[in-house]
Scaffold this active site. Structure first.
Site, mmCIF file in Angstrom:
data_model
loop_
_atom_site.group_PDB
_atom_site.id
_atom_site.type_symbol
_atom_site.label_atom_id
_atom_site.label_comp_id
_atom_site.label_asym_id
_atom_site.label_seq_id
_atom_site.Cartn_x
_atom_site.Cartn_y
_atom_site.Cartn_z
ATOM 1 N N SER A 169 0.842 -1.191 0.000
ATOM 2 C CA SER A 169 0.000 0.000 0.000
ATOM 3 C C SER A 169 0.882 1.247 0.000
ATOM 4 O O SER A 169 1.700 1.427 -0.887
ATOM 5 C CB SER A 169 -0.958 -0.044 1.188
ATOM 6 O OG SER A 169 -1.888 1.006 1.147
ATOM 7 N N ASP A 217 -9.238 -5.763 -5.431
ATOM 8 C CA ASP A 217 -8.812 -4.708 -4.515
ATOM 9 C C ASP A 217 -9.735 -3.513 -4.673
ATOM 10 O O ASP A 217 -9.708 -2.819 -5.682
ATOM 11 C CB ASP A 217 -7.364 -4.311 -4.799
ATOM 12 C CG ASP A 217 -6.753 -3.484 -3.683
ATOM 13 O OD1 ASP A 217 -7.477 -2.663 -3.091
ATOM 14 O OD2 ASP A 217 -5.560 -3.673 -3.397
ATOM 15 N N HIS A 246 -4.336 -10.477 1.507
ATOM 16 C CA HIS A 246 -4.909 -10.246 2.834
ATOM 17 C C HIS A 246 -5.479 -11.529 3.433
ATOM 18 O O HIS A 246 -5.021 -11.984 4.471
ATOM 19 C CB HIS A 246 -5.990 -9.155 2.810
ATOM 20 C CG HIS A 246 -5.511 -7.834 2.324
ATOM 21 N ND1 HIS A 246 -4.367 -7.243 2.779
ATOM 22 C CD2 HIS A 246 -6.027 -6.981 1.404
ATOM 23 C CE1 HIS A 246 -4.187 -6.089 2.171
ATOM 24 N NE2 HIS A 246 -5.169 -5.907 1.329
#
Length: 317
Positions: free
Chosen positions: A145, A274, A301
């Protein structure tokens, strides 16, 4: 932490709808952080790690983890998290013979909360000071990120003399903001909405956003309350100044030139669903800017085993 009034459920639904529609959920247009830096106490020596702490040149105390021996892998975490977000990957690679290092970015996690320095030049310089203090060489740098931007800026500002490889995991690179030269980015007005959410009720926002973040809002998804609570905990430990200003930093920083300077082997990994940083405006473009990058699309994730395997294969390749 401060307590503020909770927006009604309709407002929260509208906020999350904005995340899903625009696809750049954790961004806000932040004003430039104050340049004032905390002064270093006379009894503290900068640049020398002590235990799990490093004091930077401007007096900021950075918390870091340094486990194991072997080839070094350095992790940069995402927003609004801390080095704890990497624990699954660090534990796995430690068991496979790697030395793993991760720090809490200034203002995040257990690091101190200075009044300024929430910009990518400073983030990269903090990382460089840690790398030099630990004398890391031939290291692989992995950024998730907003941490992907940190890795890119580190290479651009400090070169590749200590870098063997780089990896971008659901990274905000190359550029999120819609501009004349980046017409497919997200509009500033959307980012303003999320900065307002941080001010209005950061605690509730950190909880609500876990649903699109982990794709728990999709039909048939198995919702893990443990993951949601872990995200919320890390987000709340992060200081308000970092939570506010870092949003603007990673939404408005253009990493395109930084990425073009990377010549070491690179891995770009991104989730197929995403909702926070959509594949089309991030990873696909990043892979095109970094020479010879390997591009993998998968589930992240909630699929840590797949990510672990991809990282290990890249490290051994």
């Amino acid at each position: 932490m401060s307590t503020v009034s909770t927006p009604d459920s309709a407002s929260r639904r509208n906020l999350l709808k904005g995340v899903a529609v625009a696809g750049v959920g954790l961004a806000a247009a932040g004003a430039s952080a104050n340049s004032a830096a905390a002064k270093t106490p006379a009894s503290i020596h900068t640049g020398k790690p002590t235990g799990d702490r490093l004091v930077t040149k401007d007096g900021t105390s950075l918390y870091f983890k340094d486990w194991g021996t072997g080839p070094a892998v350095v992790f940069s975490h995402g927003y609004p998290l801390s080095s704890d977000a990497w624990e699954d990957q660090m534990f796995f690679l430690l068991q496979n013979g790697y030395r793993v290092i991760a720090h809490d970015r200034r203002g995040f996690g257990r690091s101190s909360q200075p009044s300024g320095g929430y910009d990518y030049d400073t983030f990269a310089d903090d990382l460089a000071q840690l790398v030099e203090a630990l004398d890391l060489r031939e290291a692989t740098f992995v950024g998730h990120s907003m941490g992907g931007g940190e890795v890119a800026r580190y290479v651009a500002r400090h070169g590749q003399s200590r870098v063997a490889k780089v990896a971008f995991v659901s990274s905000v690179t190359p550029f999120l903001l819609k501009t004349a030269t980046n017409p497919n980015g997200a509009p500033k007005e959307l980012f303003d909405t999320f900065r307002a959410a941080v001010q209005a009720n950061r605690s509730q926002w950190n909880l609500d956003v876990t649903m699109p973040y982990y794709s728990f809002n999709r039909p048939g998804a198995h919702v893990s309350e443990g993951l949601r609570e872990s995200y919320w905990r890390q987000g709340q430990v992060t200081g308000l100044l970092a939570a506010y200003h870092a949003l603007g930093a990673f939404s408005e920083t253009d990493f395109r030139d930084d990425l073009r300077k990377i010549t070491v082997p690179a891995l770009v990994v991104h989730g197929s669903d995403d909702q926070i940083v959509p594949l089309e405006i991030s990873a696909k473009l990043t892979a095109g800017l970094v020479p010879h990058a390997k591009f993998i699309v998968g589930l992240l994730h909630v699929d840590k085993d797949r990510l672990n395997a991809d990282l290990l294969a890249f490290l051994r390749g």
